[in-house]
Design a protein around this motif. Structure first.
Motif: not given
Ligand code: AVI
Length: 328
Positions: A42, A50, A53, A59, A163-165, A168, A208, A215, A218, A254, A282, A284
Protein backbone atom coordinates in the motif's frame (compact mmCIF):
# COMPACT_ATOMS: atom_id res chain seq x y z
CA UNK A 1 7.41 -15.72 9.06
CA UNK A 2 7.68 -12.17 7.77
CA UNK A 3 4.02 -12.27 6.65
CA UNK A 4 2.92 -12.23 10.30
CA UNK A 5 4.21 -8.71 10.73
CA UNK A 6 1.21 -7.41 8.77
CA UNK A 7 0.50 -3.81 9.58
CA UNK A 8 2.71 -3.87 12.66
CA UNK A 9 3.68 -0.33 11.92
CA UNK A 10 4.99 1.72 14.80
CA UNK A 11 7.47 3.89 12.98
CA UNK A 12 6.28 7.37 12.09
CA UNK A 13 8.91 9.23 10.08
CA UNK A 14 9.98 8.54 6.55
CA UNK A 15 13.51 7.29 7.28
CA UNK A 16 12.22 4.82 9.87
CA UNK A 17 9.67 3.64 7.34
CA UNK A 18 12.36 3.23 4.69
CA UNK A 19 14.48 1.09 6.96
CA UNK A 20 11.47 -0.94 8.15
CA UNK A 21 10.64 -1.64 4.48
CA UNK A 22 14.24 -2.61 3.70
CA UNK A 23 14.51 -4.86 6.77
CA UNK A 24 11.21 -6.63 6.02
CA UNK A 25 12.12 -7.17 2.37
CA UNK A 26 15.68 -8.38 3.04
CA UNK A 27 14.54 -10.72 5.77
CA UNK A 28 11.54 -11.93 3.79
CA UNK A 29 13.57 -12.67 0.66
CA UNK A 30 16.05 -14.67 2.75
CA UNK A 31 13.42 -17.13 4.05
CA UNK A 32 12.96 -20.58 2.43
CA UNK A 33 9.44 -19.42 1.40
CA UNK A 34 10.11 -15.87 0.30
CA UNK A 35 7.50 -13.51 1.78
CA UNK A 36 7.03 -9.76 2.13
CA UNK A 37 4.45 -8.43 4.64
CA UNK A 38 1.25 -7.34 2.88
CA UNK A 39 1.31 -3.84 4.35
CA UNK A 40 4.05 -2.89 1.89
CA UNK A 41 1.55 -3.33 -0.99
CA UNK A 42 0.00 0.00 0.00
CA UNK A 43 2.21 2.82 -1.23
CA UNK A 44 0.36 5.62 -3.09
CA UNK A 45 0.15 3.58 -6.29
CA UNK A 46 -0.89 0.43 -4.39
CA UNK A 47 -3.57 2.32 -2.43
CA UNK A 48 -4.99 3.71 -5.68
CA UNK A 49 -4.95 0.26 -7.28
CA UNK A 50 -6.75 -1.18 -4.26
CA UNK A 51 -9.46 1.48 -4.71
CA UNK A 52 -9.79 0.29 -8.33
CA UNK A 53 -10.01 -3.33 -7.13
CA UNK A 54 -13.06 -2.50 -5.00
CA UNK A 55 -14.95 -1.54 -8.21
CA UNK A 56 -14.06 -4.70 -10.16
CA UNK A 57 -16.93 -6.99 -11.19
CA UNK A 58 -15.13 -10.02 -9.68
CA UNK A 59 -14.31 -8.33 -6.35
CA UNK A 60 -17.58 -8.77 -4.47
CA UNK A 61 -16.61 -7.89 -0.81
CA UNK A 62 -17.06 -4.11 -1.04
CA UNK A 63 -20.42 -4.32 -2.81
CA UNK A 64 -21.66 -7.11 -0.54
CA UNK A 65 -20.73 -5.22 2.63
CA UNK A 66 -22.27 -2.00 1.30
CA UNK A 67 -25.44 -3.94 0.52
CA UNK A 68 -25.64 -5.12 4.15
CA UNK A 69 -25.01 -1.63 5.52
CA UNK A 70 -27.71 -0.23 3.23
CA UNK A 71 -30.32 -2.90 3.97
CA UNK A 72 -29.90 -3.38 7.74
CA UNK A 73 -29.86 0.15 9.09
CA UNK A 74 -32.97 -0.33 11.24
CA UNK A 75 -31.49 -3.42 12.88
CA UNK A 76 -28.17 -1.68 13.57
CA UNK A 77 -30.07 1.18 15.10
CA UNK A 78 -32.05 -1.15 17.37
CA UNK A 79 -29.04 -3.16 18.59
CA UNK A 80 -26.40 -0.44 18.77
CA UNK A 81 -28.53 2.49 19.83
CA UNK A 82 -27.85 6.23 19.59
CA UNK A 83 -25.23 8.28 21.43
CA UNK A 84 -22.15 6.13 20.91
CA UNK A 85 -18.68 7.27 19.91
CA UNK A 86 -17.98 5.39 16.68
CA UNK A 87 -14.28 4.52 16.56
CA UNK A 88 -13.22 3.41 13.08
CA UNK A 89 -10.03 1.39 12.74
CA UNK A 90 -8.68 2.91 9.51
CA UNK A 91 -9.56 6.30 8.08
CA UNK A 92 -12.91 5.25 6.72
CA UNK A 93 -14.55 4.77 3.37
CA UNK A 94 -16.53 7.55 1.80
CA UNK A 95 -19.36 5.09 1.10
CA UNK A 96 -19.51 2.67 4.04
CA UNK A 97 -18.87 4.99 6.97
CA UNK A 98 -21.70 7.47 6.20
CA UNK A 99 -24.11 4.54 5.79
CA UNK A 100 -23.35 3.40 9.34
CA UNK A 101 -23.25 6.88 10.89
CA UNK A 102 -26.49 7.81 9.12
CA UNK A 103 -28.47 4.99 10.68
CA UNK A 104 -27.28 4.81 14.31
CA UNK A 105 -27.26 8.50 15.33
CA UNK A 106 -23.83 8.55 17.03
CA UNK A 107 -22.55 11.21 19.44
CA UNK A 108 -19.13 11.48 17.78
CA UNK A 109 -16.90 9.84 15.19
CA UNK A 110 -13.25 8.97 15.90
CA UNK A 111 -11.27 7.67 12.90
CA UNK A 112 -7.89 6.11 13.80
CA UNK A 113 -5.20 5.85 11.16
CA UNK A 114 -1.43 5.93 10.92
CA UNK A 115 -1.60 7.78 7.56
CA UNK A 116 -2.25 11.37 8.66
CA UNK A 117 -3.09 12.68 5.16
CA UNK A 118 -5.79 10.09 4.48
CA UNK A 119 -7.10 10.59 8.01
CA UNK A 120 -7.49 14.35 7.72
CA UNK A 121 -9.11 14.10 4.30
CA UNK A 122 -11.59 11.45 5.47
CA UNK A 123 -12.38 13.39 8.66
CA UNK A 124 -13.04 16.59 6.70
CA UNK A 125 -15.35 14.75 4.30
CA UNK A 126 -17.30 13.19 7.17
CA UNK A 127 -17.62 16.51 9.02
CA UNK A 128 -19.10 18.06 5.89
CA UNK A 129 -21.65 15.25 5.59
CA UNK A 130 -22.62 15.29 9.30
CA UNK A 131 -22.28 18.95 10.33
CA UNK A 132 -23.70 18.51 13.84
CA UNK A 133 -21.45 15.60 14.79
CA UNK A 134 -18.03 16.25 16.35
CA UNK A 135 -15.20 14.36 14.61
CA UNK A 136 -11.96 13.64 16.48
CA UNK A 137 -9.36 12.10 14.13
CA UNK A 138 -6.49 10.34 15.91
CA UNK A 139 -3.21 9.68 14.09
CA UNK A 140 -2.11 6.39 15.60
CA UNK A 141 -1.16 2.81 14.89
CA UNK A 142 -4.28 0.89 15.88
CA UNK A 143 -2.31 -2.35 16.18
CA UNK A 144 -1.33 -0.89 19.57
CA UNK A 145 -3.65 0.33 22.31
CA UNK A 146 -4.70 3.90 21.52
CA UNK A 147 -5.60 6.59 24.09
CA UNK A 148 -8.88 8.04 22.79
CA UNK A 149 -9.59 11.79 23.07
CA UNK A 150 -10.84 12.98 26.50
CA UNK A 151 -14.02 14.21 24.83
CA UNK A 152 -15.21 10.64 24.24
CA UNK A 153 -14.02 9.18 27.55
CA UNK A 154 -17.44 8.74 29.12
CA UNK A 155 -19.32 7.74 25.96
CA UNK A 156 -20.17 4.14 25.10
CA UNK A 157 -18.05 3.06 22.12
CA UNK A 158 -18.72 1.21 18.89
CA UNK A 159 -15.62 -0.04 17.08
CA UNK A 160 -16.03 -0.28 13.27
CA UNK A 161 -13.63 -2.47 11.28
CA UNK A 162 -15.16 -3.12 7.85
CA UNK A 163 -13.72 -4.67 4.70
CA UNK A 164 -12.62 -7.99 6.24
CA UNK A 165 -9.18 -6.49 6.79
CA UNK A 166 -9.03 -8.82 9.81
CA UNK A 167 -8.66 -11.59 7.20
CA UNK A 168 -5.33 -10.18 6.05
CA UNK A 169 -3.79 -11.28 9.35
CA UNK A 170 -2.79 -14.74 10.47
CA UNK A 171 -4.83 -15.96 13.45
CA UNK A 172 -2.29 -15.00 16.09
CA UNK A 173 -2.01 -11.43 14.82
CA UNK A 174 -5.79 -11.16 14.38
CA UNK A 175 -6.40 -12.24 17.99
CA UNK A 176 -3.79 -9.77 19.23
CA UNK A 177 -5.50 -6.99 17.26
CA UNK A 178 -9.00 -7.87 18.54
CA UNK A 179 -7.70 -7.82 22.12
CA UNK A 180 -5.96 -4.51 21.49
CA UNK A 181 -9.20 -3.07 20.05
CA UNK A 182 -11.02 -4.19 23.19
CA UNK A 183 -8.41 -2.46 25.35
CA UNK A 184 -8.72 0.72 23.23
CA UNK A 185 -12.53 0.75 23.33
CA UNK A 186 -13.11 -0.31 26.94
CA UNK A 187 -15.24 -2.78 28.85
CA UNK A 188 -18.78 -2.07 27.64
CA UNK A 189 -18.04 -1.45 24.01
CA UNK A 190 -19.35 -3.09 20.86
CA UNK A 191 -17.55 -3.97 17.63
CA UNK A 192 -19.05 -4.09 14.12
CA UNK A 193 -16.64 -6.08 11.98
CA UNK A 194 -16.69 -7.22 8.34
CA UNK A 195 -15.74 -10.88 7.83
CA UNK A 196 -15.62 -12.41 4.35
CA UNK A 197 -17.01 -15.94 3.98
CA UNK A 198 -15.60 -19.22 2.66
CA UNK A 199 -17.10 -19.96 -0.74
CA UNK A 200 -16.45 -21.67 -4.07
CA UNK A 201 -12.66 -21.39 -4.63
CA UNK A 202 -13.31 -20.42 -8.27
CA UNK A 203 -15.25 -17.33 -7.13
CA UNK A 204 -12.51 -16.46 -4.63
CA UNK A 205 -9.67 -16.95 -7.08
CA UNK A 206 -11.44 -14.77 -9.67
CA UNK A 207 -11.92 -12.03 -7.04
CA UNK A 208 -8.15 -11.97 -6.50
CA UNK A 209 -7.14 -12.53 -10.15
CA UNK A 210 -9.50 -10.35 -12.19
CA UNK A 211 -9.78 -10.42 -15.95
CA UNK A 212 -8.65 -6.80 -16.31
CA UNK A 213 -5.40 -7.56 -14.47
CA UNK A 214 -5.78 -4.84 -11.81
CA UNK A 215 -5.01 -7.21 -8.91
CA UNK A 216 -1.98 -8.46 -10.84
CA UNK A 217 -0.81 -4.83 -11.16
CA UNK A 218 -1.43 -4.31 -7.43
CA UNK A 219 0.72 -7.34 -6.61
CA UNK A 220 3.48 -6.56 -9.16
CA UNK A 221 3.61 -2.99 -7.84
CA UNK A 222 5.34 -4.41 -4.78
CA UNK A 223 8.27 -5.62 -6.90
CA UNK A 224 8.27 -2.28 -8.71
CA UNK A 225 8.38 -0.52 -5.34
CA UNK A 226 11.29 -2.70 -4.17
CA UNK A 227 13.21 -1.81 -7.34
CA UNK A 228 12.43 1.88 -7.00
CA UNK A 229 12.94 2.38 -3.27
CA UNK A 230 15.55 -0.24 -2.42
CA UNK A 231 17.75 -0.16 -5.51
CA UNK A 232 16.33 -3.48 -6.65
CA UNK A 233 17.01 -5.18 -9.98
CA UNK A 234 14.10 -7.64 -9.95
CA UNK A 235 13.23 -8.45 -13.60
CA UNK A 236 9.52 -7.63 -13.58
CA UNK A 237 8.91 -9.43 -16.86
CA UNK A 238 9.92 -12.68 -15.14
CA UNK A 239 7.26 -12.44 -12.40
CA UNK A 240 3.61 -13.34 -12.68
CA UNK A 241 0.74 -12.73 -10.29
CA UNK A 242 -0.75 -15.85 -8.71
CA UNK A 243 -3.84 -15.99 -6.48
CA UNK A 244 -4.58 -19.43 -5.04
CA UNK A 245 -6.97 -20.88 -2.49
CA UNK A 246 -5.20 -22.61 0.42
CA UNK A 247 -7.94 -24.86 1.75
CA UNK A 248 -6.04 -26.01 4.87
CA UNK A 249 -5.76 -22.41 6.08
CA UNK A 250 -9.03 -21.20 4.50
CA UNK A 251 -7.33 -18.34 2.76
CA UNK A 252 -6.55 -16.82 -0.61
CA UNK A 253 -2.82 -16.34 -1.00
CA UNK A 254 -1.23 -13.89 -3.40
CA UNK A 255 2.22 -14.74 -4.70
CA UNK A 256 4.67 -13.41 -7.28
CA UNK A 257 5.94 -16.43 -9.21
CA UNK A 258 9.18 -16.57 -11.21
CA UNK A 259 8.45 -17.69 -14.77
CA UNK A 260 12.15 -18.49 -15.36
CA UNK A 261 15.24 -18.75 -13.13
CA UNK A 262 16.26 -15.25 -12.04
CA UNK A 263 18.98 -13.53 -10.02
CA UNK A 264 18.71 -9.99 -8.72
CA UNK A 265 19.91 -7.53 -6.09
CA UNK A 266 18.04 -5.61 -3.43
CA UNK A 267 19.92 -3.06 -1.30
CA UNK A 268 23.18 -4.60 -2.60
CA UNK A 269 22.24 -8.11 -1.43
CA UNK A 270 21.94 -10.90 -3.98
CA UNK A 271 18.94 -13.20 -4.34
CA UNK A 272 17.90 -15.90 -6.76
CA UNK A 273 14.64 -17.64 -7.59
CA UNK A 274 14.15 -20.90 -9.43
CA UNK A 275 11.46 -21.14 -12.09
CA UNK A 276 8.14 -21.64 -10.25
CA UNK A 277 9.47 -20.30 -6.92
CA UNK A 278 7.28 -17.58 -5.36
CA UNK A 279 7.33 -14.55 -3.10
CA UNK A 280 4.26 -14.74 -0.83
CA UNK A 281 2.77 -11.25 -0.67
CA UNK A 282 -0.68 -11.48 0.98
CA UNK A 283 -3.13 -13.72 2.85
CA UNK A 284 -6.85 -13.07 2.79
CA UNK A 285 -8.50 -15.45 5.25
CA UNK A 286 -12.15 -16.38 4.76
CA UNK A 287 -14.45 -17.47 7.58
CA UNK A 288 -17.27 -19.85 8.38
CA UNK A 289 -19.84 -18.89 11.00
CA UNK A 290 -17.97 -21.06 13.52
CA UNK A 291 -14.43 -19.94 12.70
CA UNK A 292 -15.58 -16.30 12.89
CA UNK A 293 -17.11 -16.96 16.32
CA UNK A 294 -13.95 -18.73 17.56
CA UNK A 295 -11.72 -15.89 16.39
CA UNK A 296 -13.91 -13.20 17.96
CA UNK A 297 -14.21 -15.08 21.28
CA UNK A 298 -10.44 -15.62 21.37
CA UNK A 299 -10.06 -11.87 20.85
CA UNK A 300 -12.39 -11.05 23.76
CA UNK A 301 -15.57 -10.32 21.77
CA UNK A 302 -18.91 -12.14 22.04
CA UNK A 303 -20.91 -12.18 18.79
CA UNK A 304 -24.41 -10.73 19.29
CA UNK A 305 -25.79 -10.72 15.75
CA UNK A 306 -24.57 -11.28 12.21
CA UNK A 307 -25.88 -10.14 8.87
CA UNK A 308 -25.25 -11.39 5.34
CA UNK A 309 -25.75 -9.97 1.87
CA UNK A 310 -28.49 -11.65 -0.19
CA UNK A 311 -26.04 -13.95 -1.96
CA UNK A 312 -24.44 -14.86 1.43
CA UNK A 313 -20.94 -13.98 0.28
CA UNK A 314 -19.97 -11.65 3.14
CA UNK A 315 -20.90 -11.04 6.78
CA UNK A 316 -21.00 -8.13 9.19
CA UNK A 317 -20.82 -9.24 12.81
CA UNK A 318 -21.86 -7.18 15.82
CA UNK A 319 -19.97 -8.29 18.93
CA UNK A 320 -19.92 -7.19 22.53
CA UNK A 321 -16.98 -6.77 24.87
CA UNK A 322 -18.94 -8.32 27.72
CA UNK A 323 -17.70 -11.84 28.38
CA UNK A 324 -20.61 -14.22 29.04
CA UNK A 325 -20.62 -16.06 32.36
CA UNK A 326 -19.82 -19.66 31.63
CA UNK A 327 -17.58 -22.50 32.77
CA UNK A 328 -13.89 -21.62 32.30
C1 AVI B 1 -7.68 -4.92 2.22
N1 AVI B 1 -8.12 -6.31 2.10
C2 AVI B 1 -9.32 -6.58 2.91
C3 AVI B 1 -8.20 -6.81 0.71
C4 AVI B 1 -8.65 -8.29 0.70
O1 AVI B 1 -9.65 -8.58 0.05
O2 AVI B 1 -8.02 -9.12 1.35
C5 AVI B 1 -6.89 -6.68 -0.01
C6 AVI B 1 -6.88 -7.21 -1.41
N2 AVI B 1 -5.90 -7.86 -1.96
C7 AVI B 1 -6.19 -8.16 -3.20
N3 AVI B 1 -7.41 -7.78 -3.46
C8 AVI B 1 -7.87 -7.14 -2.34
Amino acid sequence: MAQEKWLNLVERDASDLDSAFRDDVLQGLSEPQKAVPARWLYDDVGSRLFEDITDLPEYYPTRAETEILTARGEEFRALIGPGRAVVEFGSGSSVKTPLLLGCIDPATYVPLDIAGDFLRAAAAELSAKFPGMPVYPVEADFMRQVALPDEVATLPKLGFFPGSTIGNMVARTAVDLLRTMRATLGEHSQLLIGMDLIKDPAVLEAAYDDAAGITAEFNLNLARRINRELGGTIPLDALRHVARWNDAFARIEMHLEATRPIAFEVARQRFAMKKGETIHTENSHKFSRRSATTLLLAGGWTPLERWFDQAERFSLVLADATVPRSAP
